[in-house]
Scaffold this active site. Structure first.
Site, mmCIF file in Angstrom:
data_model
loop_
_atom_site.group_PDB
_atom_site.id
_atom_site.type_symbol
_atom_site.label_atom_id
_atom_site.label_comp_id
_atom_site.label_asym_id
_atom_site.label_seq_id
_atom_site.Cartn_x
_atom_site.Cartn_y
_atom_site.Cartn_z
ATOM 1 N N GLU A 35 0.823 -1.205 0.000
ATOM 2 C CA GLU A 35 0.000 0.000 0.000
ATOM 3 C C GLU A 35 0.862 1.262 0.000
ATOM 4 O O GLU A 35 1.887 1.340 0.681
ATOM 5 C CB GLU A 35 -0.891 -0.004 1.248
ATOM 6 N N LYS A 67 -10.419 3.046 -1.167
ATOM 7 C CA LYS A 67 -10.472 2.297 0.089
ATOM 8 C C LYS A 67 -11.749 2.617 0.867
ATOM 9 O O LYS A 67 -12.056 3.775 1.131
ATOM 10 C CB LYS A 67 -9.228 2.641 0.903
ATOM 11 N N CYS A 77 -5.614 -2.595 2.728
ATOM 12 C CA CYS A 77 -5.215 -2.559 4.139
ATOM 13 C C CYS A 77 -6.391 -2.747 5.098
ATOM 14 O O CYS A 77 -6.867 -3.854 5.267
ATOM 15 C CB CYS A 77 -4.427 -1.292 4.416
#
Length: 283
Positions: free
Chosen positions: A43, A116, A154
């Protein structure tokens, strides 16, 4: 037989984006040389993990997808090597900022952008200062040989809903680029084993291979613990790296076998969506 060869990269990063891109590119080439078709960097590999502090000056690092150095470099590399590279980057979209991922196909084109969904906020991981919650919804992407690739970023990886949603959208493999390490508020807390168990759980409960790529190194006192891995659909580790090891892990997945195992377990046959309404209600 439908097979796909996947790779995860693990390395440390500096504050210089050009150095980081060059280091990632070298590992992408190494993975491609080992036959990898889909290659996952960690990431936000464009630089150090800046979300450990709240600094308004850091917003200047964000760029639109079509102007971001990391994305442009991976586009060129993907086209040269005929590989797919899920590329995490700090995205600017007008006045808005996102922790985003550009899915770059083997022709070098950006197939689309995922933003995200789950944004953490805690000591050392103060992402809500920088990123809006993603507005794309979960997304899947076409992969080699008519496969479907699911990607979360993540903090997304801790949520069983992420993995299950991606599976219901047809994913054959799940990919999670990550930046995670020490907890500044509690030096006795080591989440490395929890981090892995969460994703191995996704593999087992969805009968799907999982690829996870983390960074390593010490950045301003924050230690990133690596331990990147690839697991098969039964949660067995096919390849892994240590806590401070730079490198590439590559595995070939037999997706016909995976589908047989998934059907035999019956997890999707026995789902009861009529009972799951509570899952979409606020607490």
């Amino acid at each position: 037989m439908t097979q796909i060869t996947v790779a995860a990269l693990q390395l440390a990063f500096t504050s210089d984006i050009d150095t980081n891109i060059a280091n990632v590119a070298a590992l992408v080439r190494e993975a491609a040389g080992q036959g990898a078709q889909v290659i996952l960097p960690p990431e936000l590999f464009e630089g150090e993990y800046f979300c450990r502090v709240e600094d308004e000056g850091l917003f200047a690092q964000a760029r639109p997808v079509g102007q971001h150095k990391a994305v442009l470099a991976m586009q060129t590399l993907a086209a040269e090597l005929n590989v797919t590279i899920p590329t995490s980057f700090f995205e600017a979209d007008g006045p808005h900022h996102y922790n985003s991922l550009a899915m770059i196909g083997p022709d070098g084109a950006v197939q689309g952008v995922y933003r995200k969904s789950h944004i953490p906020d805690g000591p050392g991981y103060e992402e809500k200062f920088y990123f809006r919650p993603g507005n794309t919804g979960f997304k899947v992407w076409p992969g080699p040989d008519a496969t479907t690739l699911g990607v979360g970023v993540c903090w997304d990886q801790w949520y069983p809903e992420t993995a299950r949603a991606l599976m219901l959208m047809g994913s054959d493999v799940l990919f999670f680029p990550t930046a995670i390490g020490s907890e500044p508020h509690d030096t006795s807390l080591d989440t490395a084993r929890l981090w892995r168990r969460a994703m191995v759980g996704h593999a087992v409960s969805n009968v799907v291979p999982v690829v996870a790529a983390n960074r390593i190194g010490v950045e301003h006192g924050q230690t990133f613990y690596g331990t990147s891995f690839i697991t098969d659909e039964r949660g067995d580790i096919l390849g892994e790296l240590g806590r401070d090891e730079t490198g590439v892990i590559v595995a070939t997945l037999d997706l016909d076998r995976v589908k047989r195992h998934r059907a035999a377990f019956g997890f999707f046959r026995d789902r009861r969506p009529d009972l799951y309404g509570r899952l979409v209600q606020d607490i």
